[in-house]
Design a protein around this motif. Structure first.
Motif, PDB file in Angstrom:
ATOM      1  N   ALA C  53       0.012  -2.875   2.515  1.00 48.20           N
ATOM      2  CA  ALA C  53      -0.165  -1.782   3.315  1.00 48.20           C
ATOM      3  C   ALA C  53      -1.636  -1.506   3.614  1.00 48.20           C
ATOM      4  CB  ALA C  53       0.514  -0.363   2.476  1.00 48.20           C
ATOM      5  N   THR C  56      -2.780  -4.721   5.888  1.00 46.10           N
ATOM      6  CA  THR C  56      -2.386  -4.655   7.072  1.00 46.10           C
ATOM      7  C   THR C  56      -2.505  -3.413   7.919  1.00 46.10           C
ATOM      8  OG1 THR C  56       0.040  -4.116   6.652  1.00 46.10           O
ATOM      9  CG2 THR C  56      -0.891  -6.471   6.500  1.00 46.10           C
ATOM     10  N   GLY C  57      -2.549  -2.071   7.158  1.00 47.84           N
ATOM     11  CA  GLY C  57      -2.668  -0.910   7.647  1.00 47.84           C
ATOM     12  C   GLY C  57      -1.391  -0.491   8.066  1.00 47.84           C
ATOM     13  N   SER C  58      -0.136  -1.116   7.719  1.00 47.20           N
ATOM     14  CA  SER C  58       1.067  -0.572   8.013  1.00 47.20           C
ATOM     15  C   SER C  58       2.056  -0.469   6.782  1.00 47.20           C
ATOM     16  CB  SER C  58       1.848  -1.849   8.837  1.00 47.20           C
ATOM     17  OG  SER C  58       3.161  -1.813   8.724  1.00 47.20           O
ATOM     18  N   SER C  59       2.544   0.754   6.783  1.00 42.30           N
ATOM     19  CA  SER C  59       3.198   1.313   5.487  1.00 42.30           C
ATOM     20  C   SER C  59       4.740   0.444   5.753  1.00 42.30           C
ATOM     21  CB  SER C  59       3.611   2.940   5.604  1.00 42.30           C
ATOM     22  OG  SER C  59       2.296   3.653   5.566  1.00 42.30           O
ATOM     23  N   THR C  60       5.254   0.273   6.802  1.00 41.18           N
ATOM     24  CA  THR C  60       6.333  -0.234   6.909  1.00 41.18           C
ATOM     25  C   THR C  60       6.345  -1.791   6.248  1.00 41.18           C
ATOM     26  OG1 THR C  60       6.353   0.626   8.922  1.00 41.18           O
ATOM     27  CG2 THR C  60       8.232  -0.665   8.443  1.00 41.18           C
ATOM     28  N   LEU C  61       5.316  -2.411   6.637  1.00 39.66           N
ATOM     29  CA  LEU C  61       5.230  -3.810   6.248  1.00 39.66           C
ATOM     30  C   LEU C  61       5.096  -3.896   4.656  1.00 39.66           C
ATOM     31  CD1 LEU C  61       5.049  -6.200   7.916  1.00 39.66           C
ATOM     32  CD2 LEU C  61       2.535  -6.112   7.914  1.00 39.66           C
ATOM     33  N   GLY C  62       4.273  -2.781   4.102  1.00 40.94           N
ATOM     34  CA  GLY C  62       4.005  -2.518   2.875  1.00 40.94           C
ATOM     35  C   GLY C  62       5.488  -2.509   2.183  1.00 40.94           C
ATOM     36  N   ARG C 115      -5.386   5.753   0.596  1.00 34.51           N
ATOM     37  CA  ARG C 115      -4.431   5.632   1.678  1.00 34.51           C
ATOM     38  C   ARG C 115      -3.526   6.788   2.000  1.00 34.51           C
ATOM     39  NH1 ARG C 115      -0.008   3.070   3.574  1.00 34.51           N
ATOM     40  NH2 ARG C 115      -0.759   2.281   5.440  1.00 34.51           N
ATOM     41  N   ILE C 118       3.279   7.887   2.913  1.00 30.27           N
ATOM     42  CA  ILE C 118       4.282   7.787   4.192  1.00 30.27           C
ATOM     43  C   ILE C 118       4.666   9.094   3.932  1.00 30.27           C
ATOM     44  CG2 ILE C 118       6.697   7.074   4.742  1.00 30.27           C
ATOM     45  CD1 ILE C 118       6.050   4.453   3.341  1.00 30.27           C
TER      46      ILE C 118
END
Lengths: 358, 357, 305
Positions: C53, C56-62, C115, C118
Motif C-alpha cells: 500500500a 504503490t499508494g493504493s490501499s486496494t492493491l495492499g 499512511r 481505509i
C-alpha cells in the motif's frame, strides 16, 4: 583454533577489539559500542528510539565508533549477550531497560575495563552510569496545553503499567492542567504492554467514548494519536515528532534525543574522561525536546513556549510543593521540592485524580 | 506417470540416521541463500551461527544453559503429544513454576535459609506447574473441553498473574518501585558447576531426566500405555487403560517438568522474578519436541540444536548486523526441512507408469 | 452518539480481524486439516499489505497483496502437509515462526511511515437511521466482508454440494477418497482459502485498525482465532458469536478501567481469556458429549492408490 577464530570475530567487529584488555579509560582509536534492546527495533517505540540514538551517535562520531544493536534480549539471555559484546571488544554498553538494571549491576564488576550505562536505573557503580530523560517536564507542558484545548475538561491517558515513571507522568500532566484550570479531570486506561498498537487504539477509543477530548499516551507509538485524528479531538505524540500521523489533532510531541547523549558518552570514553554519572536530563540539557506546537492559537503557543523555556531554565519546577496524596496526607508543603529519588519513587496519585491505584 | 506415496512397513536404520542430516544440510543451504540475499557473506554467517557458540568452554556452557529449560519442557510435551494430548500451555505452566519457586525464595528472603531451601523451591515449582496443568486436564476429562483452547488461554492468565504479583504484593520494597521481586539470595540460587561460565546443576538434572524418561517411555508399562493411547485409542480401551486417568497423568507430568524448568530459570539464570521472565520457552519447546520426534533423546539433541541457533542469532546480530528476524526464518526453515525429511522415513515415493486405476 | 453505540462500534472493529481469520481456519479444519500457523499468515498479510500500500499508494492493491501473501505462505504449509503428509501441528508452528520472521524482514523499511487508513463506507439514507444506521450501514469494507464471509461459508458448508464433499473429506478422508473425491485438491483449496482469510485479517490490522507497521503488530490474534474456531464447535455463526464475545470482553475491560472500576488492571485484562474458557465449558456441558470436531482433523492423508 579457538584463538584464531576469536581474533577473526574481534576483527570483524572493529579495530577496538584488539585494543583494551581491562584497563581504565584511555584515549582510543575506534570504539565499539553495544546497545542492548528489550524489544524489537521495529516497534516504533522505546527500543526503536534507542536504536535511532545509536544511529545518531554513529552519524555524529563517524569512523570513531562502531555501533552494534542486539534486539529483543530477554532477561535470561542478557548475561550472555553482554559477555559476548565484551568478548568481541565492545567497551561501552548501553542497557536500555529497567529489567536490565539488576543484571547490569551484577555484570559491571565482572568487567572492570568496560563501561556500562543503564537507562532508567536508580543507582551507579564505578563503571556503571545511569541515564534517563525528564519526560515529566514534557508532561507538564502537555497538561497546560490540554487544559486550554479541552472542552470536556477531561484528559484521557493511555498508560502502560502502574510503575512510578507512569504515575508521576500522570500526576505531572494534571499539575500542568490544574495550573490553568483546577477543575480538569483525567481518565486512565492501563494497556499492560509497552507496545501493542491495536490495544492502544482500543484504549484510546474507550477514553474518547467516555468523554475525553485530549489524549496523552505513555506508549511510544502513534496509535492513540491516529485515533485522536480520526475522532476529531486533540492529542500528543511521544518519543518522536508525530505531526505527520495526525496533522489536525497533533498539538506537540516529546521527542526523545538519546543520540546526542550516546555520542557524548562515547566521546568521553574515547577521550578518557568517562565518569559514572547519574544523568537525568530534561529540556535544559537536550535529552529531549518538544516538537513544534501545532494546531494552537498564537496565545497558546506563546504560553506553552514560555513554560517550556521556564522549565528548561529551571525557574519552573513541576514537583514543587504543596503535594498531597489522594487520601489527603501531605507529601511536601509549599516551598519545598521533591528530590530526584522521591520523584523516581512516586507511586501515589495526587489529590484530585480520581483514579484508583491499581 | 504418477508419483505416489506409500506407507513404509519398516524404516531402514540408515535412512533414520541420514534423514536429520539431510534436513540440516538443506537448512544450511537455504540459510546461506538468505544471508546472501541480505547482503552478508554466507560462509561467515553460517560459521557465526553454528560454529561460534561451540568454539570455547564459555560458549558450550551457554548452549547448555539455554538448552536446559527447552529440553526439560520438551520432554514433558513429548509425553503428552505421544498420547495425542495437545498441551499448548507449557509456557503458562513454566511461569507458574517460576512463581511458586520464586515465592519460596521471596518469603524466606533475609531470614534463615539453608541447604533445604533450593530443593523446596524446585519441588514447589514442579508441583505448581503440575497443578496448573491440571486445569486443562480436568476441563477436558470432565467437560470434554478442547485442551488446545483451554491450555492456551491459561498462558495469558499466567502471564498477567505474574505481572500483577511482581508489580504489587511481591515487588521488592527496596527496588525503587520497579516491577521486580527481590534478587534471590545465594542460597536460593542454583550453584554453578565450574568457573568461567553459567553452567549450573540444572543441566545435569536435565540429562538425568532425559534418561529417566527414556526408560519410562521405552521400558515401563506406563510408557507403553501412553504410546498406545496415542496410536490406537480403541485398543487401549480394550486393554483396560483408562483414558481419563492417562490424560490427567500426562498433563501433570508435562506441567511438572515445565514448572520445574521455570523455577530453574528463575533461580539459576535470572535470580529474581520479573514480568519478562520467559522468552517464549514454552512455545519453543513445542518445536523442540517435534524436532526431537517426540522421544526424550531426540528432544535433547533438538534442544541443543535450537539453543545453538538462538545463540548464533545473537552473535550474528552483534558481529554481522543480521536482524533477529533472520534467526526466526532460519528456525522456521529448519522445522520445515526436518518435517519434510521425516516424511521420507514414514513414506516411500514411487513413480508409477501408466494411468492409475 | 451515546456511549453504548460507541462501545458497540469499537467492539465491531476489535472483533472483525478475529472473525475473518477464524472463519478461514474454520473451513480448513472442516476439511480435516489443522493449521496452527494462522498467526504467521496474519502477520505476513499485515506486513505485505502495508508494504504494497505504501509503495504503490493504493490501499486496494495492499489488501490484494496481503491476501496473496497469506495464500502463498499457506502453500508452503500445504506442500508439507498434503504433499509430504507431515505432522500438521509441527508444520503449523513452523509456519507461524517463518511468517513472523519474514514479516519483520518485509516490514522493516516501513517502520514509522504514516499512511491514511481505509475509511468507512457510508450507505446513503440507510446510514442515517438512528442507532442502527451507523452500526449497520457505515462500516469499513472489511466488516461487510467478514459478514459476507460468514454467510458465504455457512451457505457453502450446509447448502452446497461442494461444501458437503468438503465436510465428508474432513470426517472420513478414506471413504471420500474411495468415492473418488480428490481429497488433497479439496484440502489444498481449503488451506489456500484459510491463508487468504488470514492475510486479509492481517491487512485489516495494518491498513485500518492502526495504519502503520510495527513488529509483531498482530499481537497473538492468530492464536485467538484458533481458539475461536474450537469455541465455535466449527460452526460459522458460532464463530461470529465467539469472535464478538472475545472482542467485546477485550473492549469492555478497557472501558471498565477508564470508568475507574477498582479492580487490578491485570485481572480485567485476564477476563476475556477466563470467560472464554468458562463459556466453552458451559457449552460443552449443555451439549453433553460435546463436539469433537471433524473426525479426520489433523490426520495425514496418504492415498493408497
Amino acid at each position: 583454533m579457538n584463538i584464531t577464530r576469536r581474533h577473526l570475530m574481534a576483527g570483524s567487529a572493529g579495530l577496538a577489539g584488539a585494543a583494551a584488555f581491562g584497563q581504565q579509560a584511555e584515549a582510543q582509536s575506534r570504539l565499539s559500542v553495544g546497545v542492548v534492546l528489550i524489544g524489537p527495533v521495529g516497534d516504533f517505540g522505546w527500543s526503536h528510539m534507542h536504536d535511532q540514538g545509536r544511529r545518531r551517535m554513529a552519524e555524529v562520531l563517524g569512523d570513531r565508533v562502531n555501533a552494534t544493536t542486539v534486539e529483543s534480549v530477554a532477561p535470561p539471555d542478557f548475561d550472555r549477550v553482554v559477555t559476548q559484546l565484551v568478548r568481541t571488544g565492545h567497551r561501552l554498553i548501553f542497557t536500555t531497560s529497567f529489567s536490565y538494571f539488576a543484571p547490569t549491576q551484577r555484570m559491571a564488576p565482572q568487567h572492570p575495563g568496560v563501561f556500562f550505562e543503564n537507562a532508567t536505573g536508580p543507582t551507579t557503580l564505578p563503571n556503571m552510569a545511569i541515564y534517563n530523560a525528564r519526560f515529566y517536564e514534557g508532561r507538564y507542558i502537555q497538561g497546560v496545553i490540554a487544559a486550554r484545548k479541552s472542552r470536556s475538561k477531561t484528559i484521557g491517558y493511555v498508560a502502560t503499567f502502574p510503575v512510578p515513571e507512569v504515575i508521576s507522568a500522570i500526576n505531572t500532566v494534571m499539575r500542568g492542567a490544574w495550573s490553568v484550570d483546577p477543575s480538569m479531570k483525567v481518565r486512565v486506561v492501563w494497556v499492560n504492554a509497552w507496545s501493542n498498537p491495536a490495544r492502544e487504539a482500543d484504549a484510546a477509543r474507550a477514553l474518547i467514548d467516555q468523554g475525553c477530548d485530549v489524549l496523552c499516551s505513555h506508549t511510544d507509538g502513534p496509535a492513540p494519536l491516529q485515533l485522536a485524528e480520526q475522532r476529531g479531538i486533540f492529542g500528543f505524540g511521544q518519543a518522536s515528532d508525530m505531526t505527520r500521523f495526525a496533522p489536525r489533532a497533533h498539538l506537540t510531541s516529546s521527542v526523545n534525543n538519546w543520540g546526542d547523549y550516546y555520542a557524548e558518552r562515547a566521546k568521553a570514553v574515547l577521550d578518557g574522561t568517562w565518569r559514572p554519572t547519574d544523568t537525568w536530563g530534561g529540556l535544559g540539557s537536550g535529552m529531549f525536546r518538544m516538537a513544534p506546537f501545532t494546531n494552537m492559537t498564537p496565545e497558546e503557543v506563546s504560553e506553552a513556549t514560555r513554560i517550556r523555556d521556564a522549565i528548561a531554565a529551571g525557574t519552573l519546577h513541576p514537583f514543587e510543593g504543596p503535594i498531597t496524596r489522594q487520601d489527603g496526607t501531605v507529601v511536601i508543603p509549599a516551598g519545598r521540592r521533591l528530590s530526584d529519588d522521591e520523584i523516581r519513587a512516586q507511586n501515589y496519585f495526587y489529590q484530585g485524580i480520581d483514579v484508583a491505584m491499581p | 506417470m504418477k508419483l505416489v506415496m506409500e506407507r513404509r512397513t519398516e524404516t531402514p536404520i540408515s535412512l533414520m540416521l541420514i534423514s536429520p542430516l539431510i534436513a540440516v544440510a538443506l537448512t544450511l543451504i537455504s540459510a546461506a541463500i538468505m544471508f546472501a540475499l541480505l547482503g552478508k557473506d554466507p560462509v561467515t554467517a553460517l560459521s557465526t551461527y553454528f560454529l561460534d557458540p561451540l568454539s570455547d568452554s564459555w560458549g558450550l556452557q551457554e548452549v547448555a544453559v539455554k538448552a536446559t529449560p527447552l529440553v526439560l519442557i520438551a520432554v514433558g510435551l513429548a509425553v503428552c503429544y505421544r498420547a495425542k494430548v495437545w498441551n499448548i500451555g507449557a509456557e503458562g505452566q513454566f511461569l507458574f513454576g517460576a512463581m511458586a519457586g520464586g515465592y519460596v525464595a521471596i518469603i524466606t528472603h533475609g531470614s534463615t535459609q539453608g541447604p533445604w531451601l533450593l530443593p523446596v523451591m524446585l519441588l514447589a515449582g514442579a508441583m505448581a506447574g503440575a497443578c496448573f496443568a491440571l486445569i486443562p486436564a480436568i476441563l477436558r476429562t470432565r467437560f470434554g473441553a478442547n485442551e488446545i483452547l483451554t491450555s492456551l488461554m491459561l498462558v495469558y492468565v499466567a502471564e498477567l498473574l505474574l505481572d500483577y504479583l511482581v508489580r504489587g504484593p511481591w515487588r521488592d520494597p527496596a527496588g525503587f518501585n520497579m516491577p521486580n521481586s527481590v534478587v534471590f539470595e545465594a542460597e536460593a540460587t542454583l550453584p554453578l558447576l565450574m568457573a568461567g561460565g553459567r553452567l549450573n546443576i540444572g543441566t545435569p538434572i536435565m540429562i538425568a531426566i532425559v534418561f529417566a524418561f527414556m526408560l519410562l517411555m521405552g521400558r515401563t508399562l506406563k510408557g507403553f500405555e501412553i504410546r498406545l493411547v496415542g496410536e490406537a485409542p480403541r485398543a487401549a480401551r480394550f486393554a483396560g487403560f483408562s483414558e481419563t486417568r492417562l490424560i490427567i497423568t500426562v498433563f501433570m507430568i508435562s506441567g511438572a517438568l515445565a514448572g520445574f524448568a521455570g523455577v530453574l530459570e528463575a533461580a539459576g539464570t535470572i535470580k529474581q522474578l520479573q514480568p519478562g521472565l520467559s522468552p517464549g520457552y514454552g512455545f519453543t519447546a513445542i518445536i523442540v519436541a517435534f524436532l526431537g520426534r517426540l522421544n526424550p533423546i531426540g528432544c535433547l539433541f533438538a534442544g541443543i540444536f535450537i539453543a545453538i541457533t538462538f545463540i548464533g542469532g545473537e552473535n550474528a546480530q552483534i558481529m554481522l548486523r543480521l536482524p533477529l528476524d533472520a534467526t526466526r526464518v532460519l528456525q522456521g526453515l529448519l522445522l520445515f526441512f526436518v518435517l519434510a525429511c521425516d516424511s521420507l522415513l514414514l513414506y516411500r515415493f514411487r513413480l508409477l507408469r501408466g494411468a492409475a486405476a | 452518539m451515546t456511549l453504548f453505540e460507541a462501545i458497540i462500534l469499537t467492539i465491531i472493529t476489535a472483533s472483525t480481524p478475529l472473525l475473518i481469520a477464524a472463519i478461514g481456519e474454520l473451513v480448513v479444519e472442516r476439511a480435516g486439516v489443522l493449521n496452527l500457523g494462522v498467526e504467521g499468515m496474519m502477520i505476513i498479510g499485515a506486513a505485505a499489505g502495508i508494504a504494497a500500500a505504501i509503495t504503490t499508494g493504493s490501499s486496494t492493491l495492499g489488501v490484494l497483496v496481503a491476501v496473496l501473501a497469506g495464500m502463498a505462505l499457506s502453500l508452503v504449509f500445504a506442500a508439507l502437509v498434503l504433499g509430504l503428509a507431515a505432522n500438521q501441528v509441527a508444520a503449523g508452528l513452523a509456519l507461524a515462526i517463518l511468517g513472523l520472521g519474514l514479516s519483520g524482514v518485509i516490514g522493516a523499511p516501513f517502520v514509522g511511515v504514516q499512511r491514511a487508513g481505509i475509511g468507512k463506507i457510508e450507505i446513503p439514507l440507510l446510514s442515517d437511521i438512528p442507532f442502527l444506521g451507523p452500526l449497520l450501514f457505515r462500516q469499513d469494507p472489511f466488516v461487510y466482508a467478514s459478514v459476507a464471509l460468514v454467510i458465504g461459508v455457512w451457505w457453502f458448508l450446509t447448502k452446497s454440494r461442494a461444501g458437503l464433499v468438503l465436510r465428508a473429506v474432513g470426517e472420513n478422508h478414506a471413504a471420500a477418497h474411495a468415492l473418488g473425491y480428490p481429497v488433497r485438491r479439496i484440502r489444498l483449496l481449503a488451506i489456500m482459502f484459510g491463508g487468504g482469510c488470514a492475510g486479509l485479517a492481517g491487512s485489516y490490522m495494518s491498513l485500518v485498525y492502526t495504519p502503520f507497521w510495527t513488529s509483531g503488530m498482530t499481537g497473538g490474534r492468530g492464536w485467538i482465532a484458533l481458539a475461536i474456531v474450537v469455541f465455535a464447535s466449527w460452526l460459522p455463526f458460532r464463530a461470529m458469536v465467539g469472535a464478538y464475545l472475545f472482542g467485546a470482553l477485550t473492549i469492555l475491560q478497557l472501558h471498565a478501567q477508564s470508568a475507574g472500576v477498582p479492580l487490578p488492571s491485570q485481572f480485567l485484562a485476564a477476563l476475556p481469556y477466563l470467560i472464554t474458557i468458562l463459556v466453552l465449558v458451559l457449552i460443552m456441558r449443555a451439549r453433553r458429549g460435546g463436539a469433537v470436531g471433524p473426525a479426520s482433523l489433523g490426520v495425514p492423508f496418504v492415498p493408497d492408490r
